[in-house]
Motif scaffolding. Structure first.
Motif, PDB file in Angstrom:
ATOM      1  N   THR A  52       8.770   6.380 -31.454  1.00 25.86           N
ATOM      2  CA  THR A  52       9.817   5.398 -31.155  1.00 25.86           C
ATOM      3  C   THR A  52      11.128   5.863 -31.756  1.00 25.86           C
ATOM      4  OG1 THR A  52       8.205   3.591 -31.134  1.00 25.86           O
ATOM      5  CG2 THR A  52      10.521   2.990 -31.427  1.00 25.86           C
ATOM      6  N   THR A  53      12.198   5.767 -31.006  1.00 25.33           N
ATOM      7  CA  THR A  53      13.495   6.241 -31.480  1.00 25.33           C
ATOM      8  C   THR A  53      13.995   5.413 -32.659  1.00 25.33           C
ATOM      9  OG1 THR A  53      14.609   4.852 -29.822  1.00 25.33           O
ATOM     10  CG2 THR A  53      14.168   7.133 -29.235  1.00 25.33           C
ATOM     11  N   ASP A  54      14.620   6.102 -33.601  1.00 26.06           N
ATOM     12  CA  ASP A  54      15.170   5.440 -34.779  1.00 26.06           C
ATOM     13  C   ASP A  54      16.608   4.997 -34.512  1.00 26.06           C
ATOM     14  OD1 ASP A  54      16.698   7.755 -34.889  1.00 26.06           O
ATOM     15  OD2 ASP A  54      15.532   8.651 -36.521  1.00 26.06           O
ATOM     16  N   SER A  55      17.313   4.616 -35.576  1.00 19.62           N
ATOM     17  CA  SER A  55      18.671   4.112 -35.420  1.00 19.62           C
ATOM     18  C   SER A  55      19.615   5.154 -34.835  1.00 19.62           C
ATOM     19  CB  SER A  55      19.211   3.621 -36.766  1.00 19.62           C
ATOM     20  OG  SER A  55      19.222   4.678 -37.715  1.00 19.62           O
ATOM     21  N   GLY A  56      19.281   6.415 -34.975  1.00 24.94           N
ATOM     22  CA  GLY A  56      20.088   7.482 -34.387  1.00 24.94           C
ATOM     23  C   GLY A  56      19.670   7.840 -32.986  1.00 24.94           C
ATOM     24  N   GLY A  57      18.680   7.116 -32.439  1.00 25.77           N
ATOM     25  CA  GLY A  57      18.187   7.404 -31.104  1.00 25.77           C
ATOM     26  C   GLY A  57      17.226   8.567 -31.033  1.00 25.77           C
ATOM     27  N   ASP A  58      16.714   9.011 -32.193  1.00 26.66           N
ATOM     28  CA  ASP A  58      15.873  10.207 -32.242  1.00 26.66           C
ATOM     29  C   ASP A  58      14.399   9.856 -32.431  1.00 26.66           C
ATOM     30  OD1 ASP A  58      18.177  11.803 -32.091  1.00 26.66           O
ATOM     31  OD2 ASP A  58      18.446  11.727 -34.265  1.00 26.66           O
ATOM     32  N   ALA A  59      13.555  10.641 -31.778  1.00 30.41           N
ATOM     33  CA  ALA A  59      12.104  10.518 -31.950  1.00 30.41           C
ATOM     34  C   ALA A  59      11.484  11.880 -31.685  1.00 30.41           C
ATOM     35  CB  ALA A  59      11.526   9.479 -30.999  1.00 30.41           C
ATOM     36  N   SER A  60      10.381  12.142 -32.351  1.00 29.68           N
ATOM     37  CA  SER A  60       9.737  13.445 -32.224  1.00 29.68           C
ATOM     38  C   SER A  60       8.324  13.285 -31.673  1.00 29.68           C
ATOM     39  CB  SER A  60       9.686  14.147 -33.591  1.00 29.68           C
ATOM     40  OG  SER A  60       9.087  15.422 -33.472  1.00 29.68           O
ATOM     41  N   LEU A  61       8.092  13.898 -30.506  1.00 23.98           N
ATOM     42  CA  LEU A  61       6.751  13.994 -29.946  1.00 23.98           C
ATOM     43  C   LEU A  61       6.216  15.352 -30.383  1.00 23.98           C
ATOM     44  CD1 LEU A  61       7.572  12.625 -26.374  1.00 23.98           C
ATOM     45  CD2 LEU A  61       6.355  11.417 -28.200  1.00 23.98           C
ATOM     46  N   SER A  62       5.548  15.365 -31.532  1.00 19.79           N
ATOM     47  CA  SER A  62       5.173  16.630 -32.171  1.00 19.79           C
ATOM     48  C   SER A  62       3.654  16.826 -32.169  1.00 19.79           C
ATOM     49  CB  SER A  62       5.705  16.665 -33.602  1.00 19.79           C
ATOM     50  OG  SER A  62       5.217  15.557 -34.331  1.00 19.79           O
ATOM     51  N   GLY A  63       3.267  18.005 -32.648  1.00 20.55           N
ATOM     52  CA  GLY A  63       1.844  18.327 -32.714  1.00 20.55           C
ATOM     53  C   GLY A  63       1.241  18.595 -31.355  1.00 20.55           C
ATOM     54  N   LEU A  64       2.054  19.028 -30.402  1.00 17.00           N
ATOM     55  CA  LEU A  64       1.567  19.303 -29.056  1.00 17.00           C
ATOM     56  C   LEU A  64       1.124  20.760 -28.938  1.00 17.00           C
ATOM     57  CD1 LEU A  64       4.414  17.466 -27.098  1.00 17.00           C
ATOM     58  CD2 LEU A  64       2.185  16.544 -27.791  1.00 17.00           C
TER      59      LEU A  64
END
Length: 503
Positions: free
Chosen positions: A116-128
Motif C-alpha cells: 500500500t502506498t505511503d504518504s509519499g505515494g510509494d510502495a514496493s512489490l518486492s521479493g519477486l
C-alpha cells in the motif's frame, strides 16, 4: 486529443515494458543472460493524474517534483503462469500479451506481493522472481478512479546502456481524481415552507474513458424536495476555460443522465448514461477544471440542524462497490432552524401570566412600522397567548447562521425578527413598541418578555399611583366645600349678636 494521449500513456507502461523486455537474450548478442534465480521488485510511485504528461515510463526513476502523491492505494503483483522470460519463445509470448489476457491466465493464482502506498505515494512489490507480472490496484482512496491493470516484465533491458538488465523496475500509475463541494443558499428563507437552494459542484476525472459517474444527494428527513423530476432541478457542465466554454455542451435529462428521487430514503440520484459519460470525457479534455453542477431546492418542515450530504461516485468501481473499491467523496451543508417564544405577564406581578394578547412577526423594522408583510408560519400570521401567557412559533431560520456560515450581528445577512403587539385582552393595556429579537437555538426558544398593566375598565387610562380616579376626586372636593361652609357659619354666629326673639 491531449486526454486520449494521457490515457494511452497510462496504458503504455504495459507496452513499453514488454517491448523493452522482449529483446531476445542470447550469449552471442552481447547482452548478459537473465539470471533465472534473480530476485526482482516493482517500485510503485502513485501520483495524481496531472494536466500535462510525464515522459514515458522507462523502468528508471523519474523526477516527479510538483506532482501530488496518492497515499492509501493498494497494489498486488501476480505472476502470469506459463511464460519463461529466459527463452526467446517466452519473450515473444510476452510481447503479444495484453493485460486482459493475462488476467484470464492468472485467474485464481495467488498474489506474489502486495503493498500500500505511503504518504509519499510509494510502495514496493518486492521479493519477486523472474517472470511477467500482472499489477492490479485492488484498493483505491476515496475520490480517485482506479488505475487500469498493467503488465511488467522482470527484468527489463536497461534503457540507457542496452547491455544489461533492470531487476528493480520503477512504475508510475496515475489516478484521476474528482472531488465535490456542496453549498446551500437560505438567506431569503424565513419560515417553514420557504425554499432553500442547494448546489453541488463535482470534478470530472481527467481520463479519456470515464466508465461511471453518479451523484447522490442525501437530504435530512425534515427537508422536502420541491418536485421530484429533472425539470425541478438542473444538471449542467461548467467549463471555465474560455477556449472550452463554447464547446462545452450541456447534458439533457433522459438522454445524458437519469434523475431518480426515492421518497422513502429522501435521496436524489443522478446517473450519467454512456452518452453523458462521453460528454464528460470531452468536457475534461477541453478544460481539465471542468465541473458538473447539480442544483435543486427543498422546503423546510421542522426545526433542527438540517444537513444534506452530497456524494460523488466517479468510476464504475466506486458505483459497484465491493472490497477495495474507492469510496465516494462527499461534502455536506447545513441550514439551521429554531423556535421563538413570547411571554406576557402583568407588570410588577410576573406570576400573573396574561392570556389573549395577540402579536405579529416581521422580517424588517420597516415592515413592523408599516404593519405590512407579516411572517406567515403554517398558514398563520397572528398568534395569541394561551393560558400560560405564552406564544410558541416554531420553524424560523437562525439569525446568525446564513448560507452555511456563521455571521456577526452587523453582517447584512444577519436576521433579526420583529414582534409587534396588535391587541391586549380586556382590562389590560401595554406598549405597542416593536420588540427586536433573534433565533439562535434549534431546541430552546428565544423568549421575548412583554409586560402589560391593568386599566379601570374596557381600555381606559391605566391605573397608577400618580393618578386619582375622577369619582374619588369629586367626593374629596365636595367634602372640602362642606367643611368650609360649616366653619363659616360657626364663625358668623360668634361674631354677630343675637336678635331679640330669635332662639
Amino acid at each position: 486529443m491531449r486526454i486520449v494521449v494521457a490515457a494511452a500513456a497510462a496504458l503504455s507502461l504495459t507496452l513499453l515494458t514488454l517491448w523493452v523486455g522482449a529483446a531476445p537474450s542470447r550469449a552471442d548478442d552481447g547482452v548478459p543472460q537473465i539470471e533465472p534465480d534473480a530476485v526482482t521488485a516493482i517500485e510503485i510511485h502513485k501520483l495524481r493524474q496531472p494536466d500535462s504528461l510525464l515522459p514515458a515510463a522507462s523502468g528508471l526513476p523519474q523526477d516527479t517534483s510538483g506532482m501530488t502523491p496518492v497515499a492509501g492505494a493498494t497494489f498486488t503483483a501476480t505472476r502470469v503462469p506459463g511464460i519463461d522470460l529466459t527463452t526467446s519463445a517466452g519473450q515473444q509470448t510476452t510481447a503479444a500479451l495484453t493485460a486482459e489476457r493475462a488476467g484470464v491466465l492468472a485467474a485464481g493464482a495467488p498474489a506474489a506481493a502486495r503493498a500500500t502506498t505511503d504518504s509519499g505515494g510509494d510502495a514496493s512489490l518486492s521479493g519477486l522472481g523472474v517472470g511477467v507480472y500482472l499489477v492490479r490496484e485492488v484498493a483505491t482512496p476515496a475520490g480517485y478512479a482506479p488505475a487500469v491493470p498493467f503488465l511488467v516484465a522482470l527484468p527489463l533491458t536497461d534503457p540507457v546502456t542496452r547491455d544489461g538488465w533492470l531487476y528493480t523496475v520503477h512504475v508510475y500509475p496515475k489516478n484521476a481524481y474528482a472531488g465535490i463541494s456542496l453549498t446551500d443558499v437560505d438567506h431569503d428563507a424565513v419560515a417553514l415552507g420557504d425554499a432553500v437552494a442547494w448546489r453541488s459542484l463535482s470534478g470530472i476525472p481527467n481520463a479519456a474513458v470515464i466508465d461511471g459517474y453518479r451523484l447522490v444527494e442525501r437530504m435530512d428527513a425534515r427537508l422536502a424536495l420541491l418536485g421530484n423530476g429533472p425539470d425541478d432541478g438542473a444538471v449542467s457542465i461548467r467549463c471555465d476555460d474560455s477556449r472550452a466554454r463554447s464547446a462545452c455542451t450541456q447534458p439533457i435529462a433522459g438522454v445524458d443522465y437519469t434523475w431518480v428521487f426515492d421518497a422513502a430514503t429522501n435521496e436524489l440520484t443522478v446517473d450519467f448514461t454512456p452518452a453523458g459519460l462521453a460528454m464528460l470525457a470531452r468536457a475534461v479534455a477541453l478544460d481539465p477544471a471542468a465541473q458538473v453542477a447539480l442544483a435543486y431546492r427543498t422546503t423546510v418542515t421542522a426545526d433542527g440542524d438540517l444537513t444534506t450530504q452530497s456524494l460523488l461516485y466517479a468510476s464504475r468501481a466506486a458505483i459497484d462497490g465491493g472490497a477495495g473499491a474507492p469510496a465516494p467523496v462527499s461534502d455536506s451543508a447545513t441550514t439551521r432552524w429554531g423556535p421563538l417564544a413570547i411571554v406576557v405577564h402583568e407588570r410588577g406581578n410576573p406570576q400573573n401570566l396574561i392570556a389573549g394578547a395577540t402579536f405579529r412577526l416581521y422580517r424588517t423594522a420597516a415592515d413592523a412600522a408599516s404593519g405590512s408583510n407579516p411572517i406567515v408560519v403554517g398558514g398563520s400570521s397572528e398568534w395569541t397567548t394561551d393560558a400560560r401567557g405564552r406564544i410558541d412559533v416554531a420553524g424560523l431560520r437562525f439569525s446568525g447562521f446564513v448560507d452555511g456560515l456563521d455571521r456577526p450581528s452587523d453582517d447584512p445577512l444577519y436576521r433579526f425578527y420583529y414582534a409587534v403587539p396588535i391587541a391586549f385582552p380586556s382590562g389590560y393595556t401595554g406598549s405597542n413598541a416593536t420588540l427586536r429579537t433573534i433565533v439562535e437555538s434549534t431546541t430552546d426558544a428565544q423568549v421575548v418578555t412583554v409586560e402589560v398593566w391593568r386599566t379601570s375598565g374596557g381600555g381606559g387610562l391605566p391605573v397608577t399611583g400618580g393618578r386619582i380616579p375622577w369619582a374619588i376626586g369629586a367626593i374629596a372636593v365636595g367634602a372640602v366645600g362642606a367643611g368650609i361652609l360649616l366653619i363659616v357659619r360657626r364663625r358668623d354666629r360668634r361674631v354677630r349678636p343675637e336678635e331679640p326673639g330669635r332662639p
